[in-house]
Design an enzyme around this catalytic site. Structure first.
Site, PDB file in Angstrom:
ATOM      1  N   PRO A   1       0.992  -1.140  -0.118  1.00 21.19           N
ATOM      2  CA  PRO A   1      -0.036  -0.051  -0.051  1.00 21.19           C
ATOM      3  C   PRO A   1       0.868   1.130  -0.016  1.00 21.19           C
ATOM      4  CG  PRO A   1      -0.081  -1.042   2.164  1.00 21.19           C
ATOM      5  CD  PRO A   1       0.951  -1.940   1.456  1.00 21.19           C
TER       6      PRO A   1
ATOM      7  N   ASP B   1       6.067   2.986   1.283  1.00 24.85           N
ATOM      8  CA  ASP B   1       5.093   1.915   1.845  1.00 24.85           C
ATOM      9  C   ASP B   1       4.423   2.243   3.049  1.00 24.85           C
ATOM     10  OD1 ASP B   1       4.015  -0.454   3.063  1.00 24.85           O
ATOM     11  OD2 ASP B   1       5.670  -1.709   2.445  1.00 24.85           O
ATOM     12  N   HIS B   2       3.083   2.649   2.938  1.00 24.96           N
ATOM     13  CA  HIS B   2       2.320   2.920   3.831  1.00 24.96           C
ATOM     14  C   HIS B   2       2.216   2.414   5.127  1.00 24.96           C
ATOM     15  CE1 HIS B   2      -1.237   5.160   5.805  1.00 24.96           C
ATOM     16  NE2 HIS B   2      -0.819   6.351   4.979  1.00 24.96           N
ATOM     17  N   ARG B   3       2.599   0.963   5.134  1.00 27.88           N
ATOM     18  CA  ARG B   3       2.968   0.262   6.264  1.00 27.88           C
ATOM     19  C   ARG B   3       3.959   0.627   7.045  1.00 27.88           C
ATOM     20  NH1 ARG B   3       2.958  -5.435   3.344  1.00 27.88           N
ATOM     21  NH2 ARG B   3       4.444  -4.006   2.309  1.00 27.88           N
ATOM     22  N   VAL B   4       5.069   1.339   6.553  1.00 26.90           N
ATOM     23  CA  VAL B   4       6.054   1.799   7.308  1.00 26.90           C
ATOM     24  C   VAL B   4       6.022   3.163   7.838  1.00 26.90           C
ATOM     25  CG1 VAL B   4       8.614   2.251   6.812  1.00 26.90           C
ATOM     26  CG2 VAL B   4       7.560   0.538   5.631  1.00 26.90           C
TER      27      VAL B   4
END
Length: 210
Positions: free
Chosen positions: A13, A182-185
């Protein structure tokens, strides 16, 4: 490293942030460095200066020196910066880039690029960076974000543009930077702050080579 296929983009994402940087002083510093290094055979490219600037920021603010590994966030203590090489299947990494001079980075990038194109990268030289710099020589683009990366920076070629400087219109050399994360990061605000700090560093390039 340009984003061309949907499957590659869908691996994480992601979100993209773009801004313009006045690279006039940066290019002047690059030219002066190359004049000083002329006898050594080392040639500093724009990408080398960007790698050095990013490495310093990643060391100071490690939020982006991270990647998503399976089901957990990996924050890396050492700053390895990847450099995308056109025509090479793997991305080589400048290890501990924050501890190296611009000239040393330039030497390593040249050697790593040659080995990457020839498919001769060693196991410690490829796929070791959470942050990658990509440059294709075009005005602006969005780079592919690989699963092993937390962020990738696409560096556009310098283009002349009119700008108002001290009340006067001048032609300046402008770079377009696109940071894909990376939007999870990290979140958008963190990415925006990093890009703003990078813009400041590149527009005041003496701090990069000091």
């Amino acid at each position: 490293r340009a984003a061309a296929a949907a499957p590659a983009q869908a691996r994480a994402p992601r979100f993209d942030l773009t801004l313009r940087v006045d690279g006039t002083r940066l290019l002047a510093v690059q030219g002066e460095l190359n004049r000083q290094l002329g006898a050594t055979g080392t040639e500093v490219g724009l990408t080398d200066l960007v790698v050095k600037a990013c490495a310093g920021l990643l060391a100071a603010s490690p939020e982006l020196n991270a990647s998503f590994g399976g089901d957990r966030l990996l924050v890396h203590k050492r700053v390895h910066v990847g450099v995308a090489v056109d025509g090479a299947p793997l991305v080589p990494a400048v290890r501990d880039a924050d501890r190296k001079s611009v000239a040393r980075i330039a030497e390593e990038v040249a050697a790593l690029s040659e080995r990457a194109r020839a498919g001769r990268l060693g196991p410690e030289e490829a796929g070791r960076a959470a942050f990658t710099v990509s440059s294709l020589g075009v005005d602006q683009f969005t780079a592919v974000l690989e699963p092993s990366e937390g962020a990738v920076l696409a560096v556009g070629a310098a283009q002349p543009e009119p700008r108002v400087v001290d009340g006067k219109v001048e032609v300046r050399q402008v770079l377009r930077l696109t940071l894909s994360i990376d939007h999870r990061v990290v979140d958008g605000a963190t990415g925006g702050r990093f890009l703003a700090r990078l813009k400041d560093a590149l527009e005041r390039p003496l701090g990069i080579v000091a």
